[in-house]
Design a protein around this motif. Structure first.
Motif, PDB file in Angstrom:
ATOM      1  N   ALA A  57       0.811  -1.216   0.000  1.00  0.00           N
ATOM      2  CA  ALA A  57       0.000   0.000   0.000  1.00  0.00           C
ATOM      3  C   ALA A  57       0.846   1.269   0.000  1.00  0.00           C
ATOM      4  O   ALA A  57       0.527   2.221  -0.723  1.00  0.00           O
ATOM      5  CB  ALA A  57      -0.928  -0.001   1.218  1.00  0.00           C
ATOM      6  N   TRP A  58       1.919   1.325   0.796  1.00  0.00           N
ATOM      7  CA  TRP A  58       2.685   2.556   0.933  1.00  0.00           C
ATOM      8  C   TRP A  58       4.057   2.517   0.273  1.00  0.00           C
ATOM      9  O   TRP A  58       4.718   3.542   0.165  1.00  0.00           O
ATOM     10  CB  TRP A  58       2.831   2.922   2.410  1.00  0.00           C
ATOM     11  CG  TRP A  58       1.584   3.530   2.951  1.00  0.00           C
ATOM     12  CD1 TRP A  58       1.197   4.831   2.851  1.00  0.00           C
ATOM     13  CD2 TRP A  58       0.545   2.861   3.673  1.00  0.00           C
ATOM     14  NE1 TRP A  58      -0.012   5.007   3.453  1.00  0.00           N
ATOM     15  CE2 TRP A  58      -0.446   3.815   3.974  1.00  0.00           C
ATOM     16  CE3 TRP A  58       0.347   1.563   4.087  1.00  0.00           C
ATOM     17  CZ2 TRP A  58      -1.596   3.510   4.669  1.00  0.00           C
ATOM     18  CZ3 TRP A  58      -0.804   1.250   4.782  1.00  0.00           C
ATOM     19  CH2 TRP A  58      -1.755   2.206   5.069  1.00  0.00           C
ATOM     20  N   GLY A  59       4.513   1.350  -0.138  1.00  0.00           N
ATOM     21  CA  GLY A  59       5.790   1.244  -0.832  1.00  0.00           C
ATOM     22  C   GLY A  59       6.983   1.496   0.069  1.00  0.00           C
ATOM     23  O   GLY A  59       6.846   1.720   1.273  1.00  0.00           O
ATOM     24  N   PRO A  60       8.188   1.483  -0.520  1.00  0.00           N
ATOM     25  CA  PRO A  60       9.409   1.638   0.270  1.00  0.00           C
ATOM     26  C   PRO A  60       9.754   3.108   0.534  1.00  0.00           C
ATOM     27  O   PRO A  60      10.880   3.547   0.341  1.00  0.00           O
ATOM     28  CB  PRO A  60      10.469   0.949  -0.589  1.00  0.00           C
ATOM     29  CG  PRO A  60       9.983   1.161  -1.987  1.00  0.00           C
ATOM     30  CD  PRO A  60       8.476   1.113  -1.904  1.00  0.00           C
ATOM     31  N   THR A  61       8.764   3.870   0.937  1.00  0.00           N
ATOM     32  CA  THR A  61       8.986   5.272   1.299  1.00  0.00           C
ATOM     33  C   THR A  61       9.280   5.363   2.791  1.00  0.00           C
ATOM     34  O   THR A  61       9.202   4.368   3.513  1.00  0.00           O
ATOM     35  CB  THR A  61       7.724   6.092   0.981  1.00  0.00           C
ATOM     36  OG1 THR A  61       6.650   5.584   1.778  1.00  0.00           O
ATOM     37  CG2 THR A  61       7.349   5.991  -0.489  1.00  0.00           C
ATOM     38  N   ALA A  62       9.579   6.560   3.262  1.00  0.00           N
ATOM     39  CA  ALA A  62       9.829   6.744   4.692  1.00  0.00           C
ATOM     40  C   ALA A  62       8.591   6.365   5.497  1.00  0.00           C
ATOM     41  O   ALA A  62       8.680   5.650   6.502  1.00  0.00           O
ATOM     42  CB  ALA A  62      10.236   8.190   4.972  1.00  0.00           C
ATOM     43  N   LEU A  63       7.413   6.804   5.054  1.00  0.00           N
ATOM     44  CA  LEU A  63       6.174   6.455   5.742  1.00  0.00           C
ATOM     45  C   LEU A  63       5.909   4.955   5.643  1.00  0.00           C
ATOM     46  O   LEU A  63       5.528   4.319   6.632  1.00  0.00           O
ATOM     47  CB  LEU A  63       4.990   7.238   5.155  1.00  0.00           C
ATOM     48  CG  LEU A  63       3.623   6.889   5.735  1.00  0.00           C
ATOM     49  CD1 LEU A  63       3.567   7.208   7.221  1.00  0.00           C
ATOM     50  CD2 LEU A  63       2.523   7.605   4.976  1.00  0.00           C
ATOM     51  N   GLY A  64       6.131   4.381   4.473  1.00  0.00           N
ATOM     52  CA  GLY A  64       5.906   2.953   4.279  1.00  0.00           C
ATOM     53  C   GLY A  64       6.775   2.106   5.190  1.00  0.00           C
ATOM     54  O   GLY A  64       6.307   1.128   5.783  1.00  0.00           O
ATOM     55  N   LEU A  65       8.051   2.475   5.344  1.00  0.00           N
ATOM     56  CA  LEU A  65       8.949   1.709   6.205  1.00  0.00           C
ATOM     57  C   LEU A  65       8.609   1.894   7.677  1.00  0.00           C
ATOM     58  O   LEU A  65       8.721   0.956   8.467  1.00  0.00           O
ATOM     59  CB  LEU A  65      10.401   2.082   5.937  1.00  0.00           C
ATOM     60  CG  LEU A  65      10.954   1.569   4.604  1.00  0.00           C
ATOM     61  CD1 LEU A  65      12.357   2.107   4.374  1.00  0.00           C
ATOM     62  CD2 LEU A  65      10.951   0.063   4.554  1.00  0.00           C
ATOM     63  N   ALA A  66       8.168   3.100   8.051  1.00  0.00           N
ATOM     64  CA  ALA A  66       7.751   3.315   9.438  1.00  0.00           C
ATOM     65  C   ALA A  66       6.503   2.483   9.747  1.00  0.00           C
ATOM     66  O   ALA A  66       6.430   1.819  10.788  1.00  0.00           O
ATOM     67  CB  ALA A  66       7.482   4.795   9.685  1.00  0.00           C
ATOM     68  N   LEU A  67       5.534   2.488   8.839  1.00  0.00           N
ATOM     69  CA  LEU A  67       4.324   1.684   9.037  1.00  0.00           C
ATOM     70  C   LEU A  67       4.643   0.197   8.977  1.00  0.00           C
ATOM     71  O   LEU A  67       4.047  -0.600   9.705  1.00  0.00           O
ATOM     72  CB  LEU A  67       3.273   2.049   7.996  1.00  0.00           C
ATOM     73  CG  LEU A  67       2.659   3.445   8.139  1.00  0.00           C
ATOM     74  CD1 LEU A  67       1.744   3.744   6.961  1.00  0.00           C
ATOM     75  CD2 LEU A  67       1.924   3.581   9.446  1.00  0.00           C
ATOM     76  N   TRP A  68       5.583  -0.192   8.110  1.00  0.00           N
ATOM     77  CA  TRP A  68       6.012  -1.589   8.033  1.00  0.00           C
ATOM     78  C   TRP A  68       6.590  -2.026   9.373  1.00  0.00           C
ATOM     79  O   TRP A  68       6.334  -3.138   9.835  1.00  0.00           O
ATOM     80  CB  TRP A  68       7.043  -1.771   6.924  1.00  0.00           C
ATOM     81  CG  TRP A  68       7.622  -3.144   6.886  1.00  0.00           C
ATOM     82  CD1 TRP A  68       7.112  -4.230   6.239  1.00  0.00           C
ATOM     83  CD2 TRP A  68       8.815  -3.591   7.535  1.00  0.00           C
ATOM     84  NE1 TRP A  68       7.920  -5.323   6.460  1.00  0.00           N
ATOM     85  CE2 TRP A  68       8.957  -4.956   7.249  1.00  0.00           C
ATOM     86  CE3 TRP A  68       9.757  -2.968   8.336  1.00  0.00           C
ATOM     87  CZ2 TRP A  68      10.025  -5.701   7.728  1.00  0.00           C
ATOM     88  CZ3 TRP A  68      10.814  -3.708   8.823  1.00  0.00           C
ATOM     89  CH2 TRP A  68      10.945  -5.068   8.510  1.00  0.00           C
TER      90      TRP A  68
END
Length: 132
Positions: A57-68
């Protein structure tokens, strides 16, 4: 996003996830006894896949990694470890013929071990094919 500190952050995330799994497996087993192992396995599978859904859903972005990272810790609620999820093994025990349980559980453990080994080899092949 994580750069130089990725290994340290991943280590902390895994520590939190497995600590949560350690404390979640007892209540998860009681829930399985109360509502049935099939529903419990469905829950555990959904929770275990949560980190993958977050990256999709959010990909390997800063937000995506934090949510991951958060989803990876929450996935500890599945009670899974390196050998798989005990609720899955309880379901195997429940639905298999008594004479076949030992053989089927042996195949399940062997399958988990085999895929752990093959996953590492496949990762190396992919990295080499990508030129890294």
């Amino acid at each position: 996003y994580w750069g130089e500190t990725m290994a340290q952050k991943q280590g902390g995330i895994n520590l939190a996830m497995y600590a949560l799994a350690f404390f979640a497996i007892g209540p998860l087993g009681r829930i399985g006894d109360r509502i049935g192992n099939q529903s419990t396995v469905a829950f555990a599978t959904l929770v275990l896949a949560l980190p993958s859904y977050v990256l999709l859903a959010w990909g390997p972005t800063a937000l995506g990694l934090a949510l991951w990272s958060v989803a990876k810790v929450v996935s500890g609620l599945s009670g899974s470890s390196l050998t798989g999820s005990p609720v899955c093994y309880a379901l195997i025990n429940e639905v298999s013929a008594p004479a076949d349980v030992e053989a089927i559980l042996g195949m399940a453990f062997a399958g988990v071990s085999l895929f752990w080994m093959l996953g590492g080899v496949a990762g190396i092949w992919i990295l080499r094919a990508a030129g890294d």
